[in-house]
Design a protein around this motif. Sequence first.
Motif, PDB file in Angstrom:
ATOM      1  N   SER A 139      27.760  20.188   3.190  1.00 39.51           N
ATOM      2  CA  SER A 139      27.211  21.084   4.371  1.00 39.51           C
ATOM      3  C   SER A 139      27.502  19.318   5.333  1.00 39.51           C
ATOM      4  O   SER A 139      26.716  18.070   5.132  1.00 39.51           O
ATOM      5  N   HIS A 140      27.456  20.061   6.958  1.00 39.11           N
ATOM      6  CA  HIS A 140      28.441  18.926   7.433  1.00 39.11           C
ATOM      7  C   HIS A 140      26.808  18.880   8.501  1.00 39.11           C
ATOM      8  O   HIS A 140      26.855  17.767   8.841  1.00 39.11           O
ATOM      9  N   ASP A 141      25.683  20.011   8.411  1.00 38.38           N
ATOM     10  CA  ASP A 141      24.891  19.666   8.998  1.00 38.38           C
ATOM     11  C   ASP A 141      23.391  20.005   9.035  1.00 38.38           C
ATOM     12  O   ASP A 141      23.761  20.676   7.840  1.00 38.38           O
ATOM     13  N   LEU A 142      22.606  19.898   9.421  1.00 38.39           N
ATOM     14  CA  LEU A 142      21.167  20.127   8.676  1.00 38.39           C
ATOM     15  C   LEU A 142      21.349  22.009   8.874  1.00 38.39           C
ATOM     16  O   LEU A 142      20.802  22.134   7.469  1.00 38.39           O
ATOM     17  N   LEU A 143      21.395  22.393   9.593  1.00 44.31           N
ATOM     18  CA  LEU A 143      21.602  24.002  10.029  1.00 44.31           C
ATOM     19  C   LEU A 143      22.593  24.396   8.696  1.00 44.31           C
ATOM     20  O   LEU A 143      22.159  25.212   8.200  1.00 44.31           O
ATOM     21  N   SER A 144      23.794  24.184   8.349  1.00 39.44           N
ATOM     22  CA  SER A 144      24.316  24.431   6.928  1.00 39.44           C
ATOM     23  C   SER A 144      23.802  24.217   5.743  1.00 39.44           C
ATOM     24  O   SER A 144      23.546  24.810   4.429  1.00 39.44           O
ATOM     25  N   PHE A 145      23.172  23.324   5.655  1.00 42.72           N
ATOM     26  CA  PHE A 145      22.010  22.345   4.339  1.00 42.72           C
ATOM     27  C   PHE A 145      20.956  23.565   4.069  1.00 42.72           C
ATOM     28  O   PHE A 145      20.749  24.366   3.451  1.00 42.72           O
ATOM     29  N   LEU A 168      20.249  10.889  -0.381  1.00 36.61           N
ATOM     30  CA  LEU A 168      19.787  10.521   1.364  1.00 36.61           C
ATOM     31  C   LEU A 168      20.307   9.607   1.633  1.00 36.61           C
ATOM     32  O   LEU A 168      20.889   8.933   1.529  1.00 36.61           O
ATOM     33  N   GLY A 169      20.158   9.785   2.816  1.00 38.54           N
ATOM     34  CA  GLY A 169      21.052   8.911   4.198  1.00 38.54           C
ATOM     35  C   GLY A 169      22.690   9.309   4.029  1.00 38.54           C
ATOM     36  O   GLY A 169      22.933   8.063   4.175  1.00 38.54           O
ATOM     37  N   GLU A 170      23.489  10.076   3.495  1.00 34.93           N
ATOM     38  CA  GLU A 170      24.392   9.606   3.556  1.00 34.93           C
ATOM     39  C   GLU A 170      25.175  10.696   3.915  1.00 34.93           C
ATOM     40  O   GLU A 170      24.741  11.925   4.481  1.00 34.93           O
ATOM     41  N   SER A 171      25.813   9.838   5.377  1.00 34.45           N
ATOM     42  CA  SER A 171      27.164  10.185   6.465  1.00 34.45           C
ATOM     43  C   SER A 171      28.146  10.497   6.028  1.00 34.45           C
ATOM     44  O   SER A 171      29.101  11.333   6.391  1.00 34.45           O
ATOM     45  N   ILE A 181      34.516  11.757   4.582  1.00 36.24           N
ATOM     46  CA  ILE A 181      34.441  13.313   4.194  1.00 36.24           C
ATOM     47  C   ILE A 181      33.158  13.407   5.041  1.00 36.24           C
ATOM     48  O   ILE A 181      31.862  12.351   4.579  1.00 36.24           O
ATOM     49  N   PRO A 182      32.540  14.061   6.458  1.00 35.44           N
ATOM     50  CA  PRO A 182      31.344  13.420   6.987  1.00 35.44           C
ATOM     51  C   PRO A 182      30.279  14.932   6.787  1.00 35.44           C
ATOM     52  O   PRO A 182      30.932  15.880   6.189  1.00 35.44           O
ATOM     53  N   VAL A 183      28.883  14.420   5.699  1.00 34.10           N
ATOM     54  CA  VAL A 183      28.471  15.362   4.945  1.00 34.10           C
ATOM     55  C   VAL A 183      26.230  14.776   6.089  1.00 34.10           C
ATOM     56  O   VAL A 183      26.562  14.007   6.873  1.00 34.10           O
ATOM     57  N   VAL A 184      25.938  15.686   5.511  1.00 31.01           N
ATOM     58  CA  VAL A 184      24.392  15.631   6.833  1.00 31.01           C
ATOM     59  C   VAL A 184      23.754  14.469   5.663  1.00 31.01           C
ATOM     60  O   VAL A 184      23.444  14.280   4.946  1.00 31.01           O
ATOM     61  N   PRO A 185      23.258  13.523   6.458  1.00 29.87           N
ATOM     62  CA  PRO A 185      22.242  12.297   5.984  1.00 29.87           C
ATOM     63  C   PRO A 185      20.786  12.893   6.104  1.00 29.87           C
ATOM     64  O   PRO A 185      20.226  12.953   6.697  1.00 29.87           O
ATOM     65  N   LEU A 186      20.515  13.444   4.737  1.00 30.16           N
ATOM     66  CA  LEU A 186      18.882  13.905   4.640  1.00 30.16           C
ATOM     67  C   LEU A 186      17.779  13.267   4.008  1.00 30.16           C
ATOM     68  O   LEU A 186      18.772  11.369   3.694  1.00 30.16           O
ATOM     69  N   ASP A 187      16.740  12.629   5.157  1.00 27.17           N
ATOM     70  CA  ASP A 187      15.871  12.359   4.973  1.00 27.17           C
ATOM     71  C   ASP A 187      14.986  13.103   4.095  1.00 27.17           C
ATOM     72  O   ASP A 187      15.004  14.560   4.417  1.00 27.17           O
ATOM     73  N   SER A 189      11.474  14.129   4.334  1.00 26.05           N
ATOM     74  CA  SER A 189      10.964  14.790   5.323  1.00 26.05           C
ATOM     75  C   SER A 189      11.703  15.910   5.607  1.00 26.05           C
ATOM     76  O   SER A 189      11.465  16.862   5.523  1.00 26.05           O
ATOM     77  N   GLN A 190      13.075  16.097   6.172  1.00 27.07           N
ATOM     78  CA  GLN A 190      14.050  16.951   6.038  1.00 27.07           C
ATOM     79  C   GLN A 190      13.783  17.330   4.883  1.00 27.07           C
ATOM     80  O   GLN A 190      13.797  18.915   4.799  1.00 27.07           O
ATOM     81  N   VAL A 191      14.099  17.273   3.336  1.00 25.27           N
ATOM     82  CA  VAL A 191      14.028  18.463   2.117  1.00 25.27           C
ATOM     83  C   VAL A 191      12.741  18.749   2.562  1.00 25.27           C
ATOM     84  O   VAL A 191      13.133  20.017   2.326  1.00 25.27           O
ATOM     85  N   CYS A 192      11.484  17.790   3.057  1.00 25.68           N
ATOM     86  CA  CYS A 192      10.621  18.940   2.397  1.00 25.68           C
ATOM     87  C   CYS A 192      10.541  20.256   3.462  1.00 25.68           C
ATOM     88  O   CYS A 192       9.803  20.828   3.258  1.00 25.68           O
ATOM     89  N   ALA A 193      10.900  19.619   4.465  1.00 24.23           N
ATOM     90  CA  ALA A 193      10.597  20.873   6.074  1.00 24.23           C
ATOM     91  C   ALA A 193      11.891  21.914   5.448  1.00 24.23           C
ATOM     92  O   ALA A 193      11.108  23.299   5.982  1.00 24.23           O
ATOM     93  N   SER A 194      12.731  21.644   4.813  1.00 28.11           N
ATOM     94  CA  SER A 194      13.863  23.238   4.394  1.00 28.11           C
ATOM     95  C   SER A 194      13.459  23.055   2.958  1.00 28.11           C
ATOM     96  O   SER A 194      13.527  24.584   3.008  1.00 28.11           O
TER      97      SER A 194
END
Length: 232
Positions: A139-145, A168-171, A181-187, A189-194
Amino acid sequence: MKIFNTAVTLEYSLSFTDDIRGEILVDVGSGPTLYQVMSGCERFDRVILSDFLEVNRRELQNWLQEGKSSIDWTAYFKYVCQLEGRSSTTWAEKATRLRSVVSDVLPVDVHQSFPLSPEFLPPSGADCLVSSFCLESVSHDLLSFNHALDNISSLLKKGGYLLLIGALGESFYMGAPGLYIPVVPLDESQVCASLKASGYKLLQLCIYHLPPDMKVGVDDVTGVFFAKAKKT
Ligand SMILES: C[S@@+](CC[C@H](N)C(=O)[O-])C[C@H]1O[C@@H](n2cnc3c(N)ncnc32)[C@H](O)[C@@H]1O
């Protein structure tokens, strides 16, 4: 596959899954690896492995058919036996068990609304999903994730469990020398919210922070999350 991911994942996934049992376990985005189902195979009657790439599915099939596999899983089986409180000499029984319960190795695409071919699952869905280092890495961004998380949830029955493991934190990660290869850097709180937005109740979340000597430059991962959640 990184060794630290494997060892840490095994330990966390075992401590997470003591109470989870059922008929069908689906591993989403298995890659060519088996470690993530070595414990779960004892608790489910049927295990479905899946990956996007044919080369990875072929590798898994090779191992299942006791053909030429490029990875020797013996040490991993032994380690899981130890973690489960069994003698490591029983590793071959576990390997036999895993071979006997894997019913299918299927193509999967987490970007499709129903990522697997539907005829392989009952209409109600699987009892449990495990997915390690897959969703964020494709996933390249949070929406895609978030979409990918919604999509895999369509495979899980209501009340079923999701064990989601990821970076976590992987860009970026390096696909080949010089290929970033760019990917979504999660934190955290984002994992919990998703998970919440996808209709899960979070039961447990553990974070493993990467020590500096684990940062070897092939990516910029800062940690690993281990989430156990129930589909509501
Ligand atoms: C970082 S690997 C993780 C493999 C394994 N689960 C592990 O823990 O080592 C990510 C996997 O996602 C797979 N993949 C790539 N695109 C995908 C997609 N659209 N849907 C599902 N899996 C995908 C890749 O082939 C790869 O095997």
